[in-house]
Design an enzyme around this catalytic site. Structure first.
Site, PDB file in Angstrom:
ATOM      1  N   GLN A   1       0.805  -0.995   0.044  1.00  0.00           N
ATOM      2  CA  GLN A   1       0.072   0.041   0.065  1.00  0.00           C
ATOM      3  C   GLN A   1       0.891   1.451  -0.194  1.00  0.00           C
ATOM      4  OE1 GLN A   1      -2.424  -0.873   3.389  1.00  0.00           O
ATOM      5  NE2 GLN A   1      -0.560  -1.653   4.396  1.00  0.00           N
TER       6      GLN A   1
ATOM      7  N   HIS B   1      -7.253   3.290  20.478  1.00  0.00           N
ATOM      8  CA  HIS B   1      -6.762   2.072  21.182  1.00  0.00           C
ATOM      9  C   HIS B   1      -6.995   1.803  22.481  1.00  0.00           C
ATOM     10  CE1 HIS B   1      -3.960   3.560  17.627  1.00  0.00           C
ATOM     11  NE2 HIS B   1      -4.093   2.296  17.500  1.00  0.00           N
TER      12      HIS B   1
ATOM     13  N   ASP C   1       1.342   0.124  13.811  1.00  0.00           N
ATOM     14  CA  ASP C   1       1.860   1.204  14.373  1.00  0.00           C
ATOM     15  C   ASP C   1       2.223   0.903  15.873  1.00  0.00           C
ATOM     16  OD1 ASP C   1      -0.438   1.907  16.210  1.00  0.00           O
ATOM     17  OD2 ASP C   1      -1.334   2.209  14.372  1.00  0.00           O
TER      18      ASP C   1
ATOM     19  N   ASP D   1      -7.449  -4.824  14.482  1.00  0.00           N
ATOM     20  CA  ASP D   1      -7.147  -3.529  14.175  1.00  0.00           C
ATOM     21  C   ASP D   1      -6.890  -3.251  12.564  1.00  0.00           C
ATOM     22  OD1 ASP D   1      -6.322  -0.937  14.352  1.00  0.00           O
ATOM     23  OD2 ASP D   1      -4.514  -1.234  15.154  1.00  0.00           O
TER      24      ASP D   1
ATOM     25  N   THR E   1      -7.750  -1.810   8.680  1.00  0.00           N
ATOM     26  CA  THR E   1      -8.191  -0.792   7.822  1.00  0.00           C
ATOM     27  C   THR E   1      -9.558  -0.925   7.661  1.00  0.00           C
ATOM     28  OG1 THR E   1      -7.134  -1.785   5.842  1.00  0.00           O
ATOM     29  CG2 THR E   1      -5.849  -0.639   7.119  1.00  0.00           C
ATOM     30  N   ASP E   2     -10.020   0.093   6.516  1.00  0.00           N
ATOM     31  CA  ASP E   2     -11.224  -0.004   5.754  1.00  0.00           C
ATOM     32  C   ASP E   2     -11.237  -1.176   4.861  1.00  0.00           C
ATOM     33  OD1 ASP E   2     -13.155   2.515   6.689  1.00  0.00           O
ATOM     34  OD2 ASP E   2     -11.161   3.131   6.538  1.00  0.00           O
TER      35      ASP E   2
ATOM     36  N   PRO F   1      -5.752  -4.149   1.141  1.00  0.00           N
ATOM     37  CA  PRO F   1      -5.315  -5.190   1.951  1.00  0.00           C
ATOM     38  C   PRO F   1      -6.452  -5.586   3.136  1.00  0.00           C
ATOM     39  CG  PRO F   1      -3.679  -3.712   1.738  1.00  0.00           C
ATOM     40  CD  PRO F   1      -4.722  -3.050   1.165  1.00  0.00           C
TER      41      PRO F   1
END
EC number: 2.5.1.16
Length: 286
Positions: free
Chosen positions: A33, A64, A88, A158, A160-161, A165
């Site tokens: 990405q 978080h 992260d 956790d 992504t939208d 990926p």
């Protein structure tokens, strides 16, 4: 991208948000990405993947803390935790604050995200990558949960939208794999977008998760970076009581854990499961 320009998020076609770019720290295509980390005077360091904001230094603690402390304190005695994504390091940081947790496994598809976030977002991981309980696995999350021989008490997706990926982490194959490696009475949670704008995601997740878990629901938190309203988190377990624990139980566990949070507290824990009527109506109409 040049400094002193505006970075525009591309998640939505008809509306969105922008950030002033004061200083570009890193911008490259990883194996999976497009990754950019830049500085903004209002939000600190900002990371985006494929044109979508993932995290900022200013408000990451809300996301978080809620993704971590809600399931871990509801479970009460989690020993083994799996994080899917989370490159992260901030989710890992929050899990390491629970001293009764014995092992923490993080599965991240993109080694580049982990490497560059360690360098450019040190406040996110706060040294948690060096915790002796931690194991990093570079793999696709769907593949891992369907192949591993390990089992877990809490699984935190956790993700992504559901584009690029992250799309596979919203599939039945992923949810089935999570159920497969979750211990009896375990809890699965996942970010599920801003339900006012991404209601179809919540409906789809609820429908799929209900095939594998007896208690499926959502909880929420207001996170300024995620444009459009309140962020929704999916919740799934076979222990129907865990979503309805008394405030006294959560309060006792919170104090026993010795946590000092900036957003989460036992009252927020209970209130987070109160959902707006439009979401109740949408889920009932399935």
């Amino acid at each position: 991208m040049a400094e002193n320009t505006m970075w525009h998020e591309t998640l939505h076609d008809q509306f969105g948000q922008y950030f002033a770019v004061d200083n570009v720290l890193y911008h490259e295509k990883t194996d999976h990405q497009d990754l950019i980390i830049f500085e903004n005077a209002a939000f600190g360091r900002v990371m985006a993947l494929d044109g979508v904001v993932q995290t900022t230094e200013r408000d990451e603690f809300i996301y978080h803390e809620m993704m971590t402390h809600v399931p871990l304190l509801a479970h009460g005695h989690a020993k083994h935790v799996l994080i899917i994504g989370g490159g992260d390091g901030a989710m890992l940081r929050e899990v390491t604050r629970h001293k009764n947790v014995e092992t923490i496994t993080m599965v991240e598809i993109d080694a580049g995200v982990v490497s560059f976030c360690r360098q450019y977002l040190p406040n996110h991981n706060a040294g948690s990558y060096d915790d002796p309980r931690f194991t990093l696995v570079i793999d696709d999350g769907v593949n891992f949960v369907n192949q591993t021989h390990q089992t877990f008490d809490v699984i935190i997706s956790d993700c992504t939208d559901p584009i690029g990926p992250g799309e596979s982490l919203f599939t039945s194959a992923f949810y089935e794999g999570c159920k497969r490696c979750l211990n009896p009475g375990g809890i699965f949670v996942a970010q599920n977008g801003v339900c006012f704008l991404q209601q179809d995601e919540a409906i789809d997740s609820h429908r799929k998760l209900s095939h594998y878990f007896s208690d499926v629901g959502f909880y929420q938190a207001a996170i300024p970076t995620y444009y459009g309203g309140i962020m929704t988190f999916a919740w799934a377990t076979d222990n129907d009581a865990l979503r309805h624990l008394s405030s006294e139980i959560i309060q006792a566990r919170f104090h026993a854990a010795g946590l000092k949070c900036r957003y989460y507290n036992p009252a927020i824990h209970a209130a987070a499961f109160a959902l707006p009527q439009y979401l109740h109506d949408a889920l009932s109409a399935q």
